[in-house]
Scaffold this active site. Structure first.
Site, PDB file in Angstrom:
ATOM      1  N   HIS A  47      31.363  74.964  16.412  1.00  0.00           N
ATOM      2  CA  HIS A  47      31.605  74.289  15.406  1.00  0.00           C
ATOM      3  C   HIS A  47      32.458  73.673  14.354  1.00  0.00           C
ATOM      4  O   HIS A  47      33.250  73.949  14.508  1.00  0.00           O
ATOM      5  CB  HIS A  47      29.812  74.014  14.627  1.00  0.00           C
ATOM      6  CG  HIS A  47      30.281  74.921  13.143  1.00  0.00           C
ATOM      7  ND1 HIS A  47      29.762  76.455  13.933  1.00  0.00           N
ATOM      8  CD2 HIS A  47      30.959  75.463  12.423  1.00  0.00           C
ATOM      9  CE1 HIS A  47      29.961  77.305  12.949  1.00  0.00           C
ATOM     10  NE2 HIS A  47      31.215  76.846  12.393  1.00  0.00           N
TER      11      HIS A  47
HETATM   12  P1  TYD Z   1      25.168  80.363  13.520  1.00  0.00           P
HETATM   13  O1  TYD Z   1      26.278  77.985  12.481  1.00  0.00           O
HETATM   14  O2  TYD Z   1      24.837  79.982  14.540  1.00  0.00           O
HETATM   15  O3  TYD Z   1      26.269  81.038  13.043  1.00  0.00           O
HETATM   16  P2  TYD Z   1      28.244  80.473  14.241  1.00  0.00           P
HETATM   17  O4  TYD Z   1      27.708  79.394  14.275  1.00  0.00           O
HETATM   18  O5  TYD Z   1      29.894  81.381  12.935  1.00  0.00           O
HETATM   19  O6  TYD Z   1      27.987  82.042  15.420  1.00  0.00           O
HETATM   20  O7  TYD Z   1      24.568  81.575  11.873  1.00  0.00           O
HETATM   21  C1  TYD Z   1      23.171  81.868  12.996  1.00  0.00           C
HETATM   22  C2  TYD Z   1      22.393  81.884  12.114  1.00  0.00           C
HETATM   23  O8  TYD Z   1      22.255  82.836  10.704  1.00  0.00           O
HETATM   24  C3  TYD Z   1      21.534  80.405  11.632  1.00  0.00           C
HETATM   25  O9  TYD Z   1      20.139  80.387  12.062  1.00  0.00           O
HETATM   26  C4  TYD Z   1      21.823  80.349  10.627  1.00  0.00           C
HETATM   27  C5  TYD Z   1      22.289  81.240   9.498  1.00  0.00           C
HETATM   28  N1  TYD Z   1      23.020  81.633   8.283  1.00  0.00           N
HETATM   29  C6  TYD Z   1      22.610  81.311   7.124  1.00  0.00           C
HETATM   30  O10 TYD Z   1      21.847  81.435   7.238  1.00  0.00           O
HETATM   31  N2  TYD Z   1      23.346  81.624   6.452  1.00  0.00           N
HETATM   32  C7  TYD Z   1      25.207  81.804   6.596  1.00  0.00           C
HETATM   33  O11 TYD Z   1      25.987  81.681   5.913  1.00  0.00           O
HETATM   34  C8  TYD Z   1      25.202  81.701   8.238  1.00  0.00           C
HETATM   35  C9  TYD Z   1      26.770  81.559   8.331  1.00  0.00           C
HETATM   36  C10 TYD Z   1      24.514  81.487   8.737  1.00  0.00           C
END
Ligand code: TYD
Length: 134
Positions: A47
């Site tokens: 993303h």
């Molecule tokens: P995600 O965005 O999928 O992580 P990445 O794309 O960086 O691998 O996030 C995983 C989960 O954590 C998703 O359910 C959203 C939650 N999350 C939060 O609650 N707060 C945050 O600051 C972040 C980065 C994720």
């Protein structure tokens, strides 16, 4: 691609790295999160963000990051606890090749906001083109 080399304060007891907003980190730190226990072969990210800026620090173990600004792609390895990778807004990122002991710490300029995410690569390219045509 901007990689920061932070100053470790080392002595015979070991190492310590201190990070202050607007000094070592070029923004106000509104949020901190970290990833660990990342499975083998896992690729995270996929993303970009409309406004969010981040610094990624692999404080234990190692991982690789691919950054794509819509024009060119670069891969960087994070393998030292005193190095940080600046990730601006409008930057597609993927994180992979996590060592089993990797802890990837992220310092973020904004609170979590799902509306700031661009999760579709074609939407990301449209976003970059719109920014550039302004
Ligand atoms: P995600 O965005 O999928 O992580 P990445 O794309 O960086 O691998 O996030 C995983 C989960 O954590 C998703 O359910 C959203 C939650 N999350 C939060 O609650 N707060 C945050 O600051 C972040 C980065 C994720």
């Amino acid at each position: 691609m901007i990689k920061y080399m932070f100053q470790p304060h080392g002595d015979n007891r070991g190492q310590l790295v201190a990070l202050e907003e607007y000094k070592d980190i070029p923004f106000e730190i509104k949020r901190v999160y970290y990833m660990y226990d990342t499975g083998e072969g896992v690729v995270r990210g996929h993303h970009a963000h409309k406004t969010l800026q981040q610094i990624l620090i692999c404080i234990h173990g190692s991982c690789k990051i691919k950054l794509d600004n819509g024009r060119e792609q670069k891969e960087v390895a994070l393998e030292k606890p005193y190095e940080g990778l600046y990730v601006s807004n409008a930057m597609w990122r993927e994180m992979y090749d996590f060592s089993s002991d990797a802890v990837l710490l992220v310092l973020a300029s904004e609170l979590y906001d799902e509306n700031d995410y661009i999760r579709d690569y074609n939407d990301f390219i449209d976003f970059v083109n719109t920014l550039e045509s302004r």
